[in-house]
Design an enzyme around this catalytic site. Structure first.
Site, PDB file in Angstrom:
ATOM      1  N   GLY A  92      -7.461  51.208 -12.853  1.00 57.21           N
ATOM      2  CA  GLY A  92      -6.194  51.452 -12.170  1.00 57.21           C
ATOM      3  C   GLY A  92      -6.005  50.532 -10.983  1.00 57.21           C
ATOM      4  N   SER A  93      -7.087  50.183 -10.306  1.00 54.50           N
ATOM      5  CA  SER A  93      -6.989  49.228  -9.200  1.00 54.50           C
ATOM      6  C   SER A  93      -6.510  47.872  -9.698  1.00 54.50           C
ATOM      7  CB  SER A  93      -8.350  49.086  -8.510  1.00 54.50           C
ATOM      8  OG  SER A  93      -8.753  50.313  -7.949  1.00 54.50           O
ATOM      9  N   ASP A 200      -2.593  58.951 -10.735  1.00 49.01           N
ATOM     10  CA  ASP A 200      -2.946  60.368 -10.686  1.00 49.01           C
ATOM     11  C   ASP A 200      -1.918  61.239 -11.392  1.00 49.01           C
ATOM     12  OD1 ASP A 200      -5.048  59.623  -9.097  1.00 49.01           O
ATOM     13  OD2 ASP A 200      -4.224  60.416  -7.235  1.00 49.01           O
ATOM     14  N   SER A 221      -4.362  54.853 -14.392  1.00 44.21           N
ATOM     15  CA  SER A 221      -5.813  54.749 -14.326  1.00 44.21           C
ATOM     16  C   SER A 221      -6.447  55.722 -15.317  1.00 44.21           C
ATOM     17  CB  SER A 221      -6.329  55.083 -12.923  1.00 44.21           C
ATOM     18  OG  SER A 221      -7.745  55.123 -12.907  1.00 44.21           O
ATOM     19  N   HIS A 226      -9.532  61.074 -13.988  1.00 38.15           N
ATOM     20  CA  HIS A 226      -8.095  61.155 -14.202  1.00 38.15           C
ATOM     21  C   HIS A 226      -7.718  61.965 -15.441  1.00 38.15           C
ATOM     22  CE1 HIS A 226      -8.193  57.730 -11.276  1.00 38.15           C
ATOM     23  NE2 HIS A 226      -7.268  58.529 -10.768  1.00 38.15           N
ATOM     24  N   ASN A 294      -9.624  37.836 -15.699  1.00 35.08           N
ATOM     25  CA  ASN A 294      -9.863  38.508 -16.969  1.00 35.08           C
ATOM     26  C   ASN A 294      -9.976  39.989 -16.664  1.00 35.08           C
ATOM     27  OD1 ASN A 294     -10.560  39.464 -19.451  1.00 35.08           O
ATOM     28  ND2 ASN A 294     -12.547  38.463 -19.548  1.00 35.08           N
TER      29      ASN A 294
END
Length: 443
Positions: A92-93, A200, A221, A226, A294
């Site tokens: 998710g980041s 979330d 994410s 999650h 990547n």
């Protein structure tokens, strides 16, 4: 491979998958909750035989990068979010990094964000909602949080707009949608991009529409905490073709080529074009139009995610039920605790149950959390609290709108407990009883 060997291999594969299914049925079962010994985590993976079946099935193919499972997973995600395009990535980041970086792409022309542009965001939350703004040379403008929705104050969002503002980047906090009606109105009036951080909030809705379908880009994410998990993993979604192209390029090393892994010359002009200062006919597979990375997901992860999608509706139902169970029980402590509220017009997909201690409770948050921890009850703070107080922001370019007083309240007096699907009424009752015992009350 001969036909005989092919038949033998297929028979072995089916036997492996049958045994895998049986093994997972036995090992994924959870024991009943025991208040004397069972932990109550805030989150965790919930899986069964189909996830393990898919994982082994993908591993037997040994196609380790993105492949057929990922293609199917991306289609399911796009349908769920209500977007034309969904692209998986490794977290998710990374999804947030892709989203902001794509908005800076030259493919967007005069709609592209430029270094020094301002981006409105919430002062509370998780750092990786904000970090890509800084990494792309943009300036975060922090606005205060609303309590008890724990989302950005929509009035502050509107007031924070200046001639330098080009985008709004906000998370749907703990599965509770932010005020999309108000925020999207600000965006339309000022021609601003909106990034919805749905990491979330998969499955949450606002005015009947899924979150992720409103903004320019949405992010997801699939970390084990999650709503669904692929282990590590994430995704980006958009309805804008140019942004999809930018997302794809930045995720895939920044290359200009759009061939799928293991494919060549999809465009039919691999050696027939001129790019930048490169010589005529330079191999299109090695032409880079973005500063990229990547960030792809593996097919093994996508295979797990595809099975998890079949569980998503049930997961969300249980999360909502667990939220209501806690909310109904903890109303008796309204004089001590500020309980969460859904944003008007929304149907949250709750990730956690946030609680703020009232000043008049006369209780230090850390004392209560130590008590709960001693009873094996997991708690979390609302991530980074007031992010402007975090050490990594020292010396960086950012500004605030307003005094962020409520963000300080979150930093000092807010925490959350879990509602994830493995928690049953017995576990939730133990949480409520433990809070009551700390305050010397009965429920």
């Amino acid at each position: 491979m001969t036909e005989h060997h092919h038949d033998e291999a297929e028979a072995l594969r089916q036997e492996i998958l049958r045994l895998t299914q049986r093994y997972a049925e036995i090992t994924s079962a959870r024991p009943p909750f025991d208040p004397a010994s069972s932990p109550v985590p805030v989150s965790g993976r919930v899986y069964g035989a189909q996830e393990v079946h898919n994982l082994v099935d993908a591993s037997l193919e040994f196609w380790l990068t993105t492949g057929r499972f990922n293609d199917a997973f991306e289609r399911r995600l796009a349908e769920t979010v209500g977007a034309r395009h969904a692209l998986t990535c490794n977290s998710g980041s990374s999804a947030n990094l892709l989203a902001i970086s794509a908005l800076c792409s030259p493919l967007l022309g005069d709609q592209a964000l430029q270094r020094g542009d301002e981006v409105i965001t919430c002062a509370t939350g998780f750092p990786t909602t904000v970090n890509p703004i800084i990494q792309n040379g943009l300036v975060p403008v922090f606005v205060d949080v609303d309590i008890p929705t724990y989302n950005a104050d929509p009035i502050a969002v509107a007031e924070a707009v200046t001639p330098r503002t080009r985008a709004i980047v906000l998370a749907h906090t703990l599965g509770n949608p932010f005020d999309l009606g108000a925020v999207m109105d600000v965006a339309r009036r000022h021609n601003l991009h909106v990034v919805e951080d749905c990491c979330d909030a998969l499955g949450a809705h606002y005015n009947g529409r899924p979150v992720g379908s409103f903004g320019t880009v949405a992010t997801l994410s699939f970390y084990p905490a999650h709503h669904i998990t692929t282990g590590e993993g994430g995704a980006v979604a958009t309805n804008v073709n140019r942004i999809k192209r930018a997302l794809e390029s930045i995720r895939d090393w920044g290359r200009d080529c759009w061939c799928a892994p293991g494919r060549d010359n999809t465009c039919g002009r691999r050696f027939e074009r001129k790019h930048g200062g490169l010589p005529e006919g330079y191999d299109h597979k090695y032409v880079y139009s973005h500063a990229g990375y990547n960030l792809k997901m593996t097919d093994l992860q996508a295979a797990v995610g595809l099975a998890q999608m079949d569980r998503l509706s049930d997961f969300i139902t249980i999360r909502r039920r667990n939220y209501e169970t806690l909310h109904n029980a903890l109303r008796a402590f309204d004089d001590l605790l500020v309980l969460p509220q859904a944003t008007p017009g929304s149907d949250p997909s709750w990730f956690g149950f946030p609680i703020t201690l009232r000043e008049e409770a006369g209780v230090k948050r850390e004392a209560l959390l130590r008590w709960l921890n001693g009873r094996r009850i997991g708690t979390r703070l609302l991530f980074g609290g007031n992010l402007t107080k975090q050490p990594y922001l020292m010396g960086r370019a950012w500004r605030t709108h307003g005094d962020l007083a409520r963000s300080d309240t979150v930093m000092n007096r807010t925490f959350w407990v879990g509602v994830y699907p493995a928690l049953d009424d017995a576990a939730l009752g133990y949480v409520v009883d433990s809070i009551a015992a700390y305050f010397g009350r009965s429920v």
